[in-house]
Write an enzyme that holds these catalytic residues in place. Structure first.
Site, short mmCIF file in Angstrom:
data_model
loop_
_atom_site.label_atom_id
_atom_site.label_comp_id
_atom_site.label_asym_id
_atom_site.label_seq_id
_atom_site.Cartn_x
_atom_site.Cartn_y
_atom_site.Cartn_z
N TYR A 169 15.74 -5.72 13.81
CA TYR A 169 15.57 -5.54 12.38
C TYR A 169 16.69 -6.23 11.59
O TYR A 169 16.44 -6.93 10.60
CB TYR A 169 15.54 -4.05 12.05
CG TYR A 169 15.17 -3.71 10.63
CD1 TYR A 169 13.86 -3.82 10.18
CD2 TYR A 169 16.14 -3.27 9.73
CE1 TYR A 169 13.52 -3.50 8.87
CE2 TYR A 169 15.81 -2.94 8.43
CZ TYR A 169 14.50 -3.06 8.00
OH TYR A 169 14.16 -2.75 6.70
N ALA A 170 17.94 -6.06 12.05
CA ALA A 170 19.07 -6.69 11.38
C ALA A 170 18.94 -8.21 11.41
O ALA A 170 19.21 -8.89 10.40
CB ALA A 170 20.38 -6.26 12.02
N ALA A 171 18.53 -8.75 12.55
CA ALA A 171 18.35 -10.20 12.66
C ALA A 171 17.27 -10.70 11.71
O ALA A 171 17.42 -11.73 11.05
CB ALA A 171 18.01 -10.59 14.10
N SER B 217 0.80 -1.23 0.00
CA SER B 217 0.00 0.00 0.00
C SER B 217 0.83 1.27 0.00
O SER B 217 0.30 2.35 -0.26
CB SER B 217 -0.96 0.00 1.20
OG SER B 217 -0.24 0.04 2.42
N ARG B 218 2.13 1.18 0.28
CA ARG B 218 2.93 2.39 0.38
C ARG B 218 4.40 2.09 0.13
O ARG B 218 4.82 0.93 0.09
CB ARG B 218 2.76 3.04 1.75
CG ARG B 218 3.16 2.16 2.91
CD ARG B 218 2.72 2.73 4.26
NE ARG B 218 3.07 1.84 5.37
CZ ARG B 218 4.22 1.87 6.03
NH1 ARG B 218 5.14 2.75 5.68
NH2 ARG B 218 4.46 1.04 7.02
N VAL C 7 0.65 -10.49 7.90
CA VAL C 7 1.45 -11.59 7.37
C VAL C 7 2.08 -12.43 8.47
O VAL C 7 2.55 -13.54 8.22
CB VAL C 7 2.54 -11.09 6.40
CG1 VAL C 7 1.92 -10.45 5.16
CG2 VAL C 7 3.52 -10.14 7.09
#
Length: 257
Positions: free
Chosen positions: A165-167, A24-25, A74
């Site tokens: 986030y990195a993991a 959506s973005r 998801v």
């Protein structure tokens, strides 16, 4: 899982169908519109704004595609299975999957709560797993299809304050390579794209000082436009990439060279 769509869908068997999560973005929207321009009909999967999903569908239709939107978390396997089933019922097939849905919950490791770590892994990594798994039987039965997973340069380099986030994005790379090996005998290709800093809603929140520091790390001295990342996704979803699988393509302005 909900959607904005009413009435029967008129199928066009001359066009293939792409399912884009986080469509959506930002990068996801650019991917959806770009694939529509390349001849795909589009299933836009989104978790947030109904209006933003509708705008993406409108832009895809302006590019000549049939487009529908499907609201789905998801990270929820049952919701993903129901979403994929709905898309297959509406369109009849899916030939390209772009796993773009992702979130951040940044913070230093010593202060990062379990919820912040778990939710980022659930959406970014488990979500990619859920959607890919849900489509595996379809791709194997078709003896064809492609998956493009959105990783990040942070998954290659790491970044302070983004352990979760990195993991998650490093995990996406490992998942990409494993699934590429599994599905290659059936003619299914699986690749990943690793963007650096991109002009999106996430980076728009940065202060001028932080933004300048980010751009200082980039040899090209600017952030990418979403369309520049989408261009690589479009290539990997095209017949021009028919002999490419298990690869990670950086779109980072040279950050990780």
């Amino acid at each position: 899982m909900g959607n904005l769509n009413n009435g029967a869908l008129e199928r066009n068997d001359s066009r293939r169908v792409a399912l884009v999560t986080g469509g959506s973005r930002g990068i996801g929207r650019a991917c959806a519109i770009g694939l529509a321009e390349d001849g795909y009909d589009i299933a836009v999967v989104y978790a947030g704004s109904v209006d933003a999903a509708r705008e993406t569908c409108d832009a895809c239709e302006a590019a000549g595609a049939t487009a529908r939107s499907y609201q789905c978390d998801v990270a929820d396997p049952a919701a993903v299975n129901a979403c994929v089933e709905a898309v297959l019922n509406d369109f009849g097939s899916i030939w390209a999957l772009v796993n773009n849905a992702g979130i951040t919950r940044d913070g230093l490791l010593m202060r990062m709560g379990d919820d912040a770590f778990d939710r980022v892994l659930d959406v970014n990594l488990k979500g990619t797993f859920n959607t890919t798994r849900a489509l595996t039987k379809t791709f194997m039965r078709q003896r064809g299809g492609c998956v493009v997973n959105m990783s990040s340069v942070v998954g290659l380099m790491g970044n302070a304050g983004q352990a979760n986030y990195a993991a998650s994005k490093a995990g996406v790379i490992g998942l990409t390579k494993a699934v590429a090996r599994e599905l290659a005998p059936r003619g299914v290709r699986v690749n990943a794209v690793a963007p650096g800093f991109v002009e999106t809603d996430m980076t728009a929140k940065l202060s001028e000082k932080v933004r300048a520091a980010c751009e200082e790390q980039i040899p090209l001295r600017r952030m990418a436009r979403p369309e520049e990342v989408a261009g690589v996704v479009r290539f990997l979803a095209s017949d021009a990439a028919a002999y490419i699988t298990g690869e990670v393509v950086r779109v980072d302005g040279g950050m990780a060279m």
